[in-house]
Design a protein around this motif. Structure first.
Motif, PDB file in Angstrom:
ATOM      1  N   UNK A 193      -7.608   7.297 -10.582  1.00 56.49           N
ATOM      2  CA  UNK A 193      -7.012   6.624  -8.962  1.00 56.49           C
ATOM      3  C   UNK A 193      -5.928   6.857  -7.843  1.00 56.49           C
ATOM      4  N   UNK A 194      -6.685   7.368  -6.975  1.00 58.70           N
ATOM      5  CA  UNK A 194      -5.734   8.262  -5.735  1.00 58.70           C
ATOM      6  C   UNK A 194      -6.843   8.632  -4.626  1.00 58.70           C
ATOM      7  N   UNK A 217       1.743   6.903  -6.866  1.00 53.76           N
ATOM      8  CA  UNK A 217       0.998   7.960  -6.920  1.00 53.76           C
ATOM      9  C   UNK A 217       1.410   9.462  -6.504  1.00 53.76           C
ATOM     10  N   UNK A 218       2.251   9.675  -4.974  1.00 48.29           N
ATOM     11  CA  UNK A 218       2.635  11.195  -4.985  1.00 48.29           C
ATOM     12  C   UNK A 218       3.468  11.930  -6.154  1.00 48.29           C
ATOM     13  N   UNK A 245      -8.823  10.914  -1.719  1.00 46.19           N
ATOM     14  CA  UNK A 245      -7.987  12.364  -1.231  1.00 46.19           C
ATOM     15  C   UNK A 245      -7.328  12.674  -0.254  1.00 46.19           C
ATOM     16  N   UNK A 267       3.381  10.739  -9.241  1.00 50.48           N
ATOM     17  CA  UNK A 267       3.118  10.842 -10.173  1.00 50.48           C
ATOM     18  C   UNK A 267       2.054  12.303 -10.367  1.00 50.48           C
ATOM     19  N   UNK A 268       1.962  12.879  -8.492  1.00 50.69           N
ATOM     20  CA  UNK A 268       1.377  13.955  -8.858  1.00 50.69           C
ATOM     21  C   UNK A 268       1.841  14.933  -8.683  1.00 50.69           C
ATOM     22  N   UNK A 311      -3.622   9.989  -0.835  1.00 49.32           N
ATOM     23  CA  UNK A 311      -3.009   9.607  -2.020  1.00 49.32           C
ATOM     24  C   UNK A 311      -2.619   8.367  -2.612  1.00 49.32           C
ATOM     25  N   UNK A 312      -3.448   7.030  -1.319  1.00 49.11           N
ATOM     26  CA  UNK A 312      -3.989   6.046  -1.810  1.00 49.11           C
ATOM     27  C   UNK A 312      -4.172   5.441  -2.653  1.00 49.11           C
ATOM     28  N   UNK A 313      -3.560   4.921  -4.060  1.00 49.00           N
ATOM     29  CA  UNK A 313      -4.548   4.129  -5.006  1.00 49.00           C
ATOM     30  C   UNK A 313      -5.351   3.567  -4.992  1.00 49.00           C
ATOM     31  N   UNK A 342      -2.806   3.663 -16.894  1.00 51.44           N
ATOM     32  CA  UNK A 342      -2.832   5.661 -16.875  1.00 51.44           C
ATOM     33  C   UNK A 342      -2.531   5.837 -17.844  1.00 51.44           C
ATOM     34  N   UNK A 398      -1.782  16.707  -1.662  1.00 52.07           N
ATOM     35  CA  UNK A 398      -1.769  17.802  -0.452  1.00 52.07           C
ATOM     36  C   UNK A 398      -2.879  16.438  -0.288  1.00 52.07           C
ATOM     37  N   UNK A 399      -2.770  16.173   0.987  1.00 53.50           N
ATOM     38  CA  UNK A 399      -4.041  15.659   2.086  1.00 53.50           C
ATOM     39  C   UNK A 399      -4.927  15.726   2.786  1.00 53.50           C
ATOM     40  N   UNK A 400      -6.061  15.316   3.157  1.00 50.34           N
ATOM     41  CA  UNK A 400      -7.066  15.988   3.504  1.00 50.34           C
ATOM     42  C   UNK A 400      -7.093  15.102   5.147  1.00 50.34           C
ATOM     43  N   UNK A 442       0.954  -1.058   0.436  1.00 56.32           N
ATOM     44  CA  UNK A 442       0.418   0.046  -0.082  1.00 56.32           C
ATOM     45  C   UNK A 442       0.768   1.263  -0.071  1.00 56.32           C
ATOM     46  N   UNK A 498       2.560   2.006  -2.686  1.00 51.56           N
ATOM     47  CA  UNK A 498       2.025   2.315  -3.917  1.00 51.56           C
ATOM     48  C   UNK A 498       1.642   3.812  -4.073  1.00 51.56           C
ATOM     49  N   UNK A 499       1.764   4.092  -2.795  1.00 51.50           N
ATOM     50  CA  UNK A 499       0.644   5.825  -2.472  1.00 51.50           C
ATOM     51  C   UNK A 499       2.156   6.365  -3.077  1.00 51.50           C
ATOM     52  N   UNK A 539      -3.178   8.820 -13.214  1.00 52.67           N
ATOM     53  CA  UNK A 539      -3.506   7.793 -12.870  1.00 52.67           C
ATOM     54  C   UNK A 539      -4.816   7.261 -12.783  1.00 52.67           C
ATOM     55  N   UNK A 543      -6.112  -0.067  -5.660  1.00 56.71           N
ATOM     56  CA  UNK A 543      -6.003  -1.472  -4.590  1.00 56.71           C
ATOM     57  C   UNK A 543      -7.656  -1.319  -3.717  1.00 56.71           C
TER      58      UNK A 543
END
Lengths: 349, 349, 349
Positions: free
Chosen positions: C47-48, B309-310, C50, B312-313, C53-55, C26, B317-319, B302, B305-306, C31, C58
């Motif tokens: 695929x992210x 993603x980060x 909020x 490629x972003x 930012x985990x995909x 992608x 930002x997180x929530x 996990x 993979x996270x 993603x 999964x």
């Protein structure tokens, strides 16, 4: 990468370039295709088609010419496009760079600088595999490190005592006694006597003798080394100058080595080594190559690790030591010539 | 990387550092060599020779000293060069950084900040492999992700319900009932009761019981967790405060975990886990380690993979959610301390 | 990457998306997670998560919804978060982008641009694997090259003479005679007759015949190609216009191909090919797929090598040839539409 461009770089072994089989090589970041023709022609071009940048090294030899096998553009050995399928006219700008290339001493030498200055007399006197007076083995290694680090290694033999304590069996002398280092027009000369010694793994003697070794390290990164075993007292008798190798009692060998920068983090290292026929045979050559295989791997482990450290160091700086005289002389020579080339390029622009 | 430097980072398992066998480790981007001597000395230096930046971890131990095996420079444990082969004088600037290092609780702890502030009392109370009251297994994992993402994972156990639904067999309680989270001077404390429960894979009971778990998560990234199974009604009886673990009827275990940032995209995760000797034996330890192997792999899948993603972003930002109280408290603590360190560094400059 | 966003991109084969098994893809650097539900729903989201930012790929399907399996946030197919474990309220900003997605002609098509402009009528008329009149094989290849280079390849069939001299057995005609190329609203049409020919590997005839082939190459990178063998003289009889394929005596096949840009250096290439049922069977399909496997590998070797050359070239420029009319027309169309999209984006901002 700060490397002299007006120099002959080793692109590969002559025997590895078969007729009509184009070979790709990268030197100083330039992608180059080399090919040899049935007529004996030897050619080197920029490995990049003018059309859509496909590599010409995937191409097909047609007489002296090379055809790009993506859309069929045909190149003369001078880099000019002479045929574009489906099109009558070939625009004059349709050409790629041609590199002077010479087959000598079993190596293919490519001139990376101004073609007008390419002078085959500048090719160092390496000993080719076919020289009758030596029994030579050979090999090559790819490095994940920049060529300069390998040059530095070869310019300071004090590392033998440490890196090669097991393989060459070098004693502490290399690190404790200085060598004589002399500047040359295109490199440096290294000479050293080890008096009253049983030698090391590659040149062992039953009685204590005087041991001589010398090498020239020449632009762009060519090492030519020889030496031999002499009767006790010879060093003093010749006042520690270079002896006549013909008077050696044993252990005369020759090694030719070439370091070719491919990209800024990769290099190819070519080498041959073996005894003078008067002092050894195929069996002795195989022993030497076994020692070399082990020793060159020790160098590679150290230098690639050094590269990784440098890459993780924000502002890498070195602290030269007394043994670095050869390194310093050679790198100053490179710096001076690179500056000259940069000035010449600016003036031409 | 925003990480506190004035903290003890786990560099490895004590047992993995043999006498006279230097060990390389990267922490916060610093390459470090650790070595242990026959006399019991334990040393840590910057893993980079002053001469040509070769790694000292390829070096040779000589008494308390470490010799670079490229050209033979010899280093004192305080980082000072004491010998340069072929040279009489050693310049005073010839030194590398030394890191305070302590062997405690089966781990090697390296202080990455100001050596003057290194205080062994700040080393968290991990449970070492040799503690007689616990039967511990252990392991480690390398992550292709930054350490902060692993810290965040360990600071919010609501992920157990989802990531570890199979391995730990955690029910929906983790995600639906809040834990008590208390700020500590150098971290946070997490406590939770799960009432009237059969427990989960690592702490299953035949009858419904009250289940307690607690951990401290401490700078720089150390998790120390324990807990146990108590008679039904205990949670209410102690008003949901922390119970005396000595009164647990079963299931008392301890896990020590350390997250060490290596580079900005790699981390090493060290862990031990096992039952209190009164509540389990080697067989139970092996069952726990089997669960851990599976669960920690679920986390790794996990989190890596996270990270991808980060990466490629464009502006990640997180929530934060309600469960992020521990994450938020801890990261604020880190931010505050990092700012203090930055201010101190500016003032010193 | 300069690619049109207001277009349908192939995300994968319809058959590869099982019910309740989310699939990551992608496209243009975005993603995307796609999933299909038991009710027949087909959905595509960013695929992210909020939260951290985990995909979501999964994640776990729950009815029409998708749950992130890191900390359990639950997403509606329109991208809205509808549940956050441990928290009563879901903030309105908690949503991810939803992509229009359509299952048609055996492919999953995702609209990468403004959802308001997504019009299923713009999906090209590919021939699906279930079409009764064709016997189709299929496959896919991942490229370490940008999609544009593959498009360029498919837009200029003169490469058949060189790249595919062995596999398709294409003669010099492809490179020596021009095709008729016509601009279309969203692509180009390519048509060519090869008169008095025995055909090539995929369409060989015992007697010399007239051979016709035509394809449309459509945005964003879809090739739809057919053709067949006609009696000698047909080409002249129809004045080299497109013949009625129903009058072909043999060799009618259809291939649908899609090039999907994943990142700026990776692409996925989907293809099907096979004979019209009147002109071939499963055995003939397998022969064609064998030829394709070899030919598409030849393209991949060339194009990935071309990409490596481009990446090592400081300012890569191309020199179009007469055969590049299709390439030029198509790339101009892309450029014009991309500029329009950029203008629209600026106006909207």
């Amino acid at each position: 990468m700060r490397y002299v461009r007006n120099a002959w770089y080793v692109a590969g072994w002559s025997k590895d370039l078969a007729v009509d089989k184009p070979l790709a090589m990268t030197i100083l970041g330039d992608r180059i295709v080399l090919w040899r023709t049935a007529s004996g022609g030897l050619h080197a071009l920029e490995d990049r088609c003018v059309h859509r940048l496909a590599p010409l090294s995937l191409g097909r030899c047609e007489g002296e010419r090379l055809r790009c096998m993506y859309h069929g553009l045909l190149f003369d050995p001078d880099g000019k496009v002479v045929e574009i399928p489906g099109q009558e006219l070939v625009p004059p700008k349709a050409r790629v760079r041609a590199y002077p290339v010479v087959d000598r001493h079993s190596w293919l030498w490519v001139w990376m600088g101004d073609p007008a200055r390419a002078d085959a007399a500048l090719i160092p006197d390496a000993v080719g595999l076919d020289r009758p007076d030596y029994v030579l083995g050979h090999g090559q290694l790819d490095y994940a490190a920049e060529a300069r680090l390998i040059n530095d290694n070869l310019l300071d033999f004090s590392h033998l005592t440490f890196v090669h304590a097991q393989s060459f069996g070098s004693g502490p002398q290399f690190a404790s006694t200085p060598a004589r280092i002399t500047p040359l027009a295109r490199g440096i000369r290294y000479e050293r006597w080890t008096e009253n010694s049983y030698g090391s793994a590659s040149r062992r003697s039953a009685e204590p003798m005087d041991n001589f070794m010398t090498y020239d390290f020449l632009l762009p990164g060519i090492l030519l080394m020889t030496g031999g075993v002499f009767p006790l007292g010879t060093a003093q008798a010749v006042a520690f100058a270079a002896p006549d190798l013909g008077t050696a009692v044993s252990g005369v060998t020759f090694t030719s080595q070439a370091v070719t920068p491919m990209t800024d983090r990769t290099a190819r290292y070519f080498f041959s080594w073996g005894p003078h026929r008067a002092h050894g045979d195929e069996a002795q050559r195989d022993i030497l190559m076994g020692i070399a295989a082990r020793a060159f791997d020790e160098d590679k482990v150290m230098i690639e690790a050094q590269q990784r450290v440098i890459d993780m160091t924000p502002s890498p700086t070195v602290m030269p030591t007394a043994h670095d005289r050869g390194v310093t002389l050679f790198n100053r020579l490179v710096d001076r010539l690179v500056r000259q080339e940069e000035t010449a390029a600016r003036d031409a622009a």
